[in-house]
Design a protein around this motif. Sequence first.
Motif, PDB file in Angstrom:
ATOM      1  N   THR A 174       0.833  -1.209   0.000  1.00 42.12           N
ATOM      2  CA  THR A 174       0.000   0.000   0.000  1.00 42.12           C
ATOM      3  C   THR A 174       0.863   1.252   0.000  1.00 42.12           C
ATOM      4  OG1 THR A 174      -1.731  -1.171   1.218  1.00 42.12           O
ATOM      5  CG2 THR A 174      -1.851   1.227   1.185  1.00 42.12           C
ATOM      6  N   ILE A 212      -5.110   7.405  -3.046  1.00 44.35           N
ATOM      7  CA  ILE A 212      -4.500   6.868  -4.265  1.00 44.35           C
ATOM      8  C   ILE A 212      -5.453   7.045  -5.445  1.00 44.35           C
ATOM      9  CG2 ILE A 212      -3.852   4.717  -5.437  1.00 44.35           C
ATOM     10  CD1 ILE A 212      -2.567   3.811  -2.799  1.00 44.35           C
ATOM     11  N   GLU A 242      -4.936   2.511   6.410  1.00 48.89           N
ATOM     12  CA  GLU A 242      -4.820   1.805   5.134  1.00 48.89           C
ATOM     13  C   GLU A 242      -5.966   2.169   4.181  1.00 48.89           C
ATOM     14  OE1 GLU A 242      -2.261  -0.539   4.048  1.00 48.89           O
ATOM     15  OE2 GLU A 242      -1.349   0.702   5.612  1.00 48.89           O
ATOM     16  N   LYS A 280      -5.325   5.656   2.781  1.00 46.79           N
ATOM     17  CA  LYS A 280      -4.297   5.702   1.740  1.00 46.79           C
ATOM     18  C   LYS A 280      -4.875   5.274   0.393  1.00 46.79           C
ATOM     19  CE  LYS A 280      -0.565   4.672   5.019  1.00 46.79           C
ATOM     20  NZ  LYS A 280       0.414   3.652   5.461  1.00 46.79           N
ATOM     21  N   LEU A 281      -5.681   4.222   0.406  1.00 46.07           N
ATOM     22  CA  LEU A 281      -6.281   3.739  -0.837  1.00 46.07           C
ATOM     23  C   LEU A 281      -7.223   4.779  -1.441  1.00 46.07           C
ATOM     24  CD1 LEU A 281      -7.023   0.034   0.155  1.00 46.07           C
ATOM     25  CD2 LEU A 281      -5.168   0.883  -1.286  1.00 46.07           C
TER      26      LEU A 281
END
Length: 455
Positions: free
Chosen positions: A49, A420, A413, A416-417
Amino acid sequence: MKLGEFNTQTFSPRWSEPYIIVSSFLAVLLPSALLLMLPPFSYSGLSFTDALFTATSAISVTGLGVVDTGSHFTLAGKILLMLLMQIGGLGQMTLSCVLFYLFGLRLSLRQQSLAKEALGQEKHINIRQLVIKIVIFSMTAQMIGALLLCWRWVPQFGWFDGIFTALFHAVSAFNNAGFSLFSNNLVGYHGDTLVSLSLAALFIAGGLGFTVVSDIHETWRKNERGWLPKFNKLRLHSKIMLVGTPILLCSGTVLILLLEHNNPNTLANMPMYDQLLSAFFQSATTRTAGFNTINIGLMTEPGLLIMMLLMLIGAGPTSTGGGLKVSTFAVALLATRAFLRQQNFASAFNRTLPWPLVTKALAIMVISALVLTLAMFLLMLTERAPFYEIMFETISAFATVGLTSGLTANLSEPGKLILIVVMIIGRIGPLTLAYMLSKPKPSCLKYPEDSILTG
């Protein structure tokens, strides 16, 4: 069909231009993320990740980081980041053309037409010469910037480290990426005129757009190389960019200076010259460059709001920067002015704007607002942070700026995705996403007009 030619008729409609753009983006992104996980590229390794986040941030020329770039990555890792920033800055279309020409392949007429459209050029332009000009301009600007920065950093760090630091920051600045090898970004150089102005000149030049630079060069050449190109001979797009850019720079500088000059955590303890230099640098860097010479997380909330507005407007089309684009914002303002004056058409510099251009600007702004709203809503579910931090980080990612109020380093997490995806959408463009998700239904049928109440 000759080698290197591409027959679009043999492909399914689902492989349209938006799908090709996204596919080429992912074709570079995923292998790069896997490389960043390998021991030769970082000292302590990265999770998938974090590697994907870093690679996305580099290739989308955003600059947001979940790890410290200078201390975490090896020399090989930093060179890979420079390469990704260069790829992201030039854009997939320009890079594809360069690769075709390097391998001696030919672009089909359809590909040439798409490249000209992506680069904002007229149909009669020679695409090979255009790509060569873009590459030469990019490399020349970065080399000049690196030489100027060497003047400061070679005496400070030695020959090898000084040259590499200068080159890394020149590439990052021109491509509006915002990656820095210093843990506090450029806070330690807030009063350094050479560093601040050299970097600012690089990301302003990169943010103007290759279309504007090419137009200026052609106008200057046709003017028998006089001192300056004649402004009235430039294209309408170039005029709007050359007027809009300094207006945004100056207004941003004044507003940041007024809002932060009494803030002891940012400008208050600096001499007046350093305050002005730092305010100018932050006004310029919010146009998607991502560097900072003051602590963004300690700015006042009104100051952060001004920076968010500047980030959202962004740089120019066909440039290394992101955001809604200066020209899109200008078209929206011109259309609003025309409505308030009860005029049937929007105009600028004695030229009427075509109606499809106005509707395109409206579509970009609406789709961007929807993407930002959804991303902020999801981040509010996954992160424990004040709303202004979530809003700032989301706009920074979408506009591919890279400035952070401190939230990125502490993202979960899922957070972050989410960022992105936001960075990818911000780089490829919200309209590209819309074209992928929609099903075009061209029709010659026109229904009778009717009215609804608005406002």
